[in-house]
Scaffold this motif. Structure first.
Motif, PDB file in Angstrom:
ATOM      1  N   TYR A  64       7.488  13.282 -13.375  1.00  0.00           N
ATOM      2  CA  TYR A  64       8.777  12.815 -13.895  1.00  0.00           C
ATOM      3  C   TYR A  64       8.583  12.047 -15.209  1.00  0.00           C
ATOM      4  O   TYR A  64       9.325  12.260 -16.172  1.00  0.00           O
ATOM      5  CB  TYR A  64       9.466  11.909 -12.874  1.00  0.00           C
ATOM      6  CG  TYR A  64      10.615  11.122 -13.468  1.00  0.00           C
ATOM      7  CD1 TYR A  64      11.824  11.744 -13.743  1.00  0.00           C
ATOM      8  CD2 TYR A  64      10.471   9.779 -13.785  1.00  0.00           C
ATOM      9  CE1 TYR A  64      12.874  11.040 -14.319  1.00  0.00           C
ATOM     10  CE2 TYR A  64      11.509   9.064 -14.357  1.00  0.00           C
ATOM     11  CZ  TYR A  64      12.705   9.705 -14.614  1.00  0.00           C
ATOM     12  OH  TYR A  64      13.731   9.007 -15.187  1.00  0.00           O
ATOM     13  N   ILE A  65       7.597  11.171 -15.247  1.00  0.00           N
ATOM     14  CA  ILE A  65       7.343  10.388 -16.460  1.00  0.00           C
ATOM     15  C   ILE A  65       6.992  11.319 -17.622  1.00  0.00           C
ATOM     16  O   ILE A  65       7.427  11.116 -18.760  1.00  0.00           O
ATOM     17  CB  ILE A  65       6.205   9.372 -16.217  1.00  0.00           C
ATOM     18  CG1 ILE A  65       6.672   8.295 -15.228  1.00  0.00           C
ATOM     19  CG2 ILE A  65       5.761   8.722 -17.521  1.00  0.00           C
ATOM     20  CD1 ILE A  65       5.590   7.315 -14.827  1.00  0.00           C
ATOM     21  N   LEU A  66       6.208  12.364 -17.319  1.00  0.00           N
ATOM     22  CA  LEU A  66       5.835  13.325 -18.342  1.00  0.00           C
ATOM     23  C   LEU A  66       7.082  13.986 -18.924  1.00  0.00           C
ATOM     24  O   LEU A  66       7.253  14.084 -20.143  1.00  0.00           O
ATOM     25  CB  LEU A  66       4.893  14.363 -17.735  1.00  0.00           C
ATOM     26  CG  LEU A  66       4.261  15.419 -18.637  1.00  0.00           C
ATOM     27  CD1 LEU A  66       2.906  15.809 -18.076  1.00  0.00           C
ATOM     28  CD2 LEU A  66       5.144  16.656 -18.735  1.00  0.00           C
ATOM     29  N   VAL A  85      -1.182   7.233 -23.906  1.00  0.00           N
ATOM     30  CA  VAL A  85      -1.574   8.284 -24.834  1.00  0.00           C
ATOM     31  C   VAL A  85      -0.422   9.264 -25.050  1.00  0.00           C
ATOM     32  O   VAL A  85      -0.139   9.693 -26.185  1.00  0.00           O
ATOM     33  CB  VAL A  85      -2.826   9.025 -24.321  1.00  0.00           C
ATOM     34  CG1 VAL A  85      -3.130  10.246 -25.197  1.00  0.00           C
ATOM     35  CG2 VAL A  85      -4.017   8.078 -24.290  1.00  0.00           C
ATOM     36  N   ASN A  86       0.246   9.613 -23.950  1.00  0.00           N
ATOM     37  CA  ASN A  86       1.359  10.554 -24.025  1.00  0.00           C
ATOM     38  C   ASN A  86       2.465  10.038 -24.943  1.00  0.00           C
ATOM     39  O   ASN A  86       2.917  10.736 -25.851  1.00  0.00           O
ATOM     40  CB  ASN A  86       1.902  10.789 -22.610  1.00  0.00           C
ATOM     41  CG  ASN A  86       2.919  11.921 -22.559  1.00  0.00           C
ATOM     42  OD1 ASN A  86       3.154  12.609 -23.545  1.00  0.00           O
ATOM     43  ND2 ASN A  86       3.531  12.109 -21.420  1.00  0.00           N
ATOM     44  N   ALA A 134       2.388   7.577 -27.230  1.00  0.00           N
ATOM     45  CA  ALA A 134       1.940   7.368 -28.608  1.00  0.00           C
ATOM     46  C   ALA A 134       1.843   8.686 -29.379  1.00  0.00           C
ATOM     47  O   ALA A 134       2.346   8.816 -30.504  1.00  0.00           O
ATOM     48  CB  ALA A 134       0.595   6.643 -28.617  1.00  0.00           C
ATOM     49  N   LEU A 135       1.198   9.692 -28.771  1.00  0.00           N
ATOM     50  CA  LEU A 135       1.029  10.975 -29.453  1.00  0.00           C
ATOM     51  C   LEU A 135       2.337  11.752 -29.560  1.00  0.00           C
ATOM     52  O   LEU A 135       2.545  12.496 -30.535  1.00  0.00           O
ATOM     53  CB  LEU A 135      -0.040  11.806 -28.748  1.00  0.00           C
ATOM     54  CG  LEU A 135      -1.470  11.265 -28.850  1.00  0.00           C
ATOM     55  CD1 LEU A 135      -2.448  12.197 -28.150  1.00  0.00           C
ATOM     56  CD2 LEU A 135      -1.871  11.083 -30.311  1.00  0.00           C
ATOM     57  N   ASP A 136       3.206  11.625 -28.546  1.00  0.00           N
ATOM     58  CA  ASP A 136       4.521  12.271 -28.645  1.00  0.00           C
ATOM     59  C   ASP A 136       5.246  11.820 -29.905  1.00  0.00           C
ATOM     60  O   ASP A 136       5.795  12.632 -30.654  1.00  0.00           O
ATOM     61  CB  ASP A 136       5.374  11.939 -27.415  1.00  0.00           C
ATOM     62  CG  ASP A 136       5.123  12.891 -26.261  1.00  0.00           C
ATOM     63  OD1 ASP A 136       4.257  13.765 -26.402  1.00  0.00           O
ATOM     64  OD2 ASP A 136       5.780  12.738 -25.211  1.00  0.00           O
ATOM     65  N   ILE A 137       5.261  10.510 -30.125  1.00  0.00           N
ATOM     66  CA  ILE A 137       5.972   9.951 -31.285  1.00  0.00           C
ATOM     67  C   ILE A 137       5.300  10.356 -32.593  1.00  0.00           C
ATOM     68  O   ILE A 137       5.949  10.831 -33.532  1.00  0.00           O
ATOM     69  CB  ILE A 137       6.054   8.420 -31.171  1.00  0.00           C
ATOM     70  CG1 ILE A 137       6.893   8.024 -29.944  1.00  0.00           C
ATOM     71  CG2 ILE A 137       6.661   7.826 -32.442  1.00  0.00           C
ATOM     72  CD1 ILE A 137       6.870   6.543 -29.647  1.00  0.00           C
ATOM     73  N   ILE A 138       3.973  10.203 -32.642  1.00  0.00           N
ATOM     74  CA  ILE A 138       3.234  10.489 -33.883  1.00  0.00           C
ATOM     75  C   ILE A 138       3.285  11.974 -34.236  1.00  0.00           C
ATOM     76  O   ILE A 138       3.628  12.368 -35.362  1.00  0.00           O
ATOM     77  CB  ILE A 138       1.775  10.014 -33.764  1.00  0.00           C
ATOM     78  CG1 ILE A 138       1.714   8.493 -33.618  1.00  0.00           C
ATOM     79  CG2 ILE A 138       0.955  10.473 -34.976  1.00  0.00           C
ATOM     80  CD1 ILE A 138       0.339   7.961 -33.270  1.00  0.00           C
ATOM     81  N   LEU A 158       1.862  18.980 -27.319  1.00  0.00           N
ATOM     82  CA  LEU A 158       0.448  18.617 -27.497  1.00  0.00           C
ATOM     83  C   LEU A 158       0.180  17.186 -27.043  1.00  0.00           C
ATOM     84  O   LEU A 158      -0.867  16.893 -26.460  1.00  0.00           O
ATOM     85  CB  LEU A 158       0.057  18.774 -28.970  1.00  0.00           C
ATOM     86  CG  LEU A 158      -0.075  20.208 -29.492  1.00  0.00           C
ATOM     87  CD1 LEU A 158      -0.311  20.204 -30.995  1.00  0.00           C
ATOM     88  CD2 LEU A 158      -1.206  20.933 -28.775  1.00  0.00           C
ATOM     89  N   GLY A 159       1.128  16.290 -27.305  1.00  0.00           N
ATOM     90  CA  GLY A 159       0.968  14.904 -26.855  1.00  0.00           C
ATOM     91  C   GLY A 159       0.857  14.798 -25.352  1.00  0.00           C
ATOM     92  O   GLY A 159       0.027  14.048 -24.817  1.00  0.00           O
TER      93      GLY A 159
END
Length: 455
Positions: A29-31, A174-175, A177-181, A193-194
């Motif tokens: 769910y968080i993903l 990590v999820n 941070a990378l989602d946003i970036i 990819l994040g």
């Protein structure tokens, strides 16, 4: 019974695994939530709607991962109880080999069948671009998801809940941070990819703890044990299978009855339903070892007490989630970037229509799993499929025909009200079918009375 206030042996055992079970169940769910929120805030609600069409594919992969993990870990738990650590290592190794092998097969299928899979949805070119990008970023997830699920499951069985919580925390950070970036750099593909890299990071953490555990890898394969594990896991993991299919049905019906402009309402609803089902499944998993043990011992009195704890917890959680959902329903569309006031209002009202019925969803889901635990596997599987697929599908069609015949129009509110009523209908069908036989818990009253007389 006051499950959170009064201390009993059963309630204490329930609390001891509650946190780990909840983290395990809400991880998917968080993903989904993280991906959708970032897409809604950075790209827009069209991207979120397109992603909703893609994500069930990877929920289906999650189902297959649990089919591999649950049964083998259950067998490893039994072996550990007998003190046979060599068998535990063999089953652990078998699970890892199957997880890695299956992940490679699924990745190859996702690459080779990309166009055929995405062609299922007849949507505009605008949405297709977002769906294709998200798929391309997320297809690598299958390489890591199987091993991650298996390691997490066997770690919990080994009493390493804290290590799992650390891994889940790393994956989340990590999820996000990378989602946003990456989303800002390469769009929707970056969100996929994040998520993939977040899962990979959690596996690195779990592998670090694996070196300090009592688990040891050996080259081992046993076809009989593989099928034995899959047989048990399939029944237990049907919830995850239904969670992957229900959004597909919802999206298909909304496209057919309303149009792709209303897909964002499905996104809001699916996120909420995924959270609710995940919480219910977490409660059920807390009860599984107790119910299985007491039923195997023919301790009917403790079996009933355990189920009362579970039902009381389900009712309490249902009332809390319903209240919070109704209060904050207007904020949910904003999280996913819905700027159209009419769509946002429709989504909020639709949530308020079906939320009061989730108490029946939770209780029936718990009973369906309970029937599997007491070896009424086919009936338990039937109840869960009836609850999460068959009756909701019938309700979607019936609510439309009924609304058009009576009111001359069909709205999104009527659509979601029909789904909510299907949860109530499943509960009542199960109740009235079992009541004249042995009650909803299928307990032999004469056998129970003999046991009570000895207390």
């Amino acid at each position: 019974m006051e499950i959170f206030g009064r201390k009993t042996v059963i309630s204490t055992r329930f609390r001891s695994v509650f946190v780990a079970s909840m983290v395990s169940m809400i991880s998917s769910y968080i993903l989904m939530l993280t991906d959708n929120v970032v897409a809604g805030q950075v790209v827009g609600d069209d991207a979120v709607a397109a992603m909703t069409l893609v994500f069930p594919i990877f929920t289906l992969i999650l189902f297959v991962a649990y089919v591999i993990a649950d049964g083998l870990v259950m067998m490893a738990t039994y072996a550990n109880g007998r003190g046979d650590r060599a068998e535990v290592d063999r089953l652990f190794s078998l699970g890892m080999i199957l997880s890695v092998g299956t992940s490679l097969i699924f990745f190859a299928a996702l690459v080779l069948l990309r166009e055929e899979i995405l062609a299922f949805w007849e949507i505009s070119t605008h949405l297709q671009i977002y769906a294709h990008d998200y798929y391309d970023g997320l297809k690598f997830l299958s390489l890591f998801q199987f091993a991650g699920i298996f390691l997490y499951t066997i770690f919990v069985a080994e009493g390493m809940e804290n290590e799992c919580l650390v891994a889940a925390g790393v994956a989340f950070v990590v999820n996000v941070a990378l989602d946003i970036i990456l989303c800002q750099k390469i769009g929707v593909m970056g969100i996929g990819l994040g998520t993939t890299l977040g899962t990979f990071a959690s596996i690195i953490v779990l592998c670090f703890y694996l070196r300090r555990s009592n688990l040891h890898f050996v080259w081992y394969f046993d076809a009989k044990k593989t099928w034995q594990g899959i047989f048990y896991s399939f029944y237990h993991s049907i919830d995850t299978l239904c969670q992957s299919l229900l959004p597909v049905i919802l999206s298909y019906m909304v496209l057919k009855f309303f149009g792709e402009g209303d897909l964002i309402i499905v996104t809001v609803a699916v996120n909420l339903l995924t959270l609710i089902i995940a919480v219910y499944t977490g409660i059920v998993d807390c009860l599984q070892p107790m119910v299985c043990q007491y039923y195997a011992e023919k301790n009917l009195h403790s079996t009933i007490k355990t189920m009362r704890v579970g039902i009381a917890a389900t009712v309490a959680v249902s009332l809390l989630m319903t209240a919070l959902g109704i209060i904050f329903a207007e904020f949910l569309p904003e999280m996913f970037g819905v700027e159209d006031e009419i769509l946002a209002e429709e989504a909020a009202v639709a949530m308020r229509y079906f939320l009061p019925f989730t108490i029946f969803l939770g209780c029936t889901q718990m009973l369906g799993n309970y029937y599997i635990y007491i070896e009424k596997m086919n009936y338990g599987a039937f109840i869960k499929i009836l609850l999460l697929l068959i009756l909701p599908f019938i309700a979607m069609i019936f609510s439309r025909n009924f609304a058009l015949a009576i009111f001359g129009r069909f709205t999104m509110n009527m659509f979601w009200l029909g789904i909510g009523i299907s949860f109530l209908a499943t509960y009542l069908i199960n109740y009235f079918y079992l009541k004249p036989r042995a009650g909803t818990l299928m307990i032999d009253e004469q056998a129970l009375n003999r046991q009570i007389s000895l207390i």
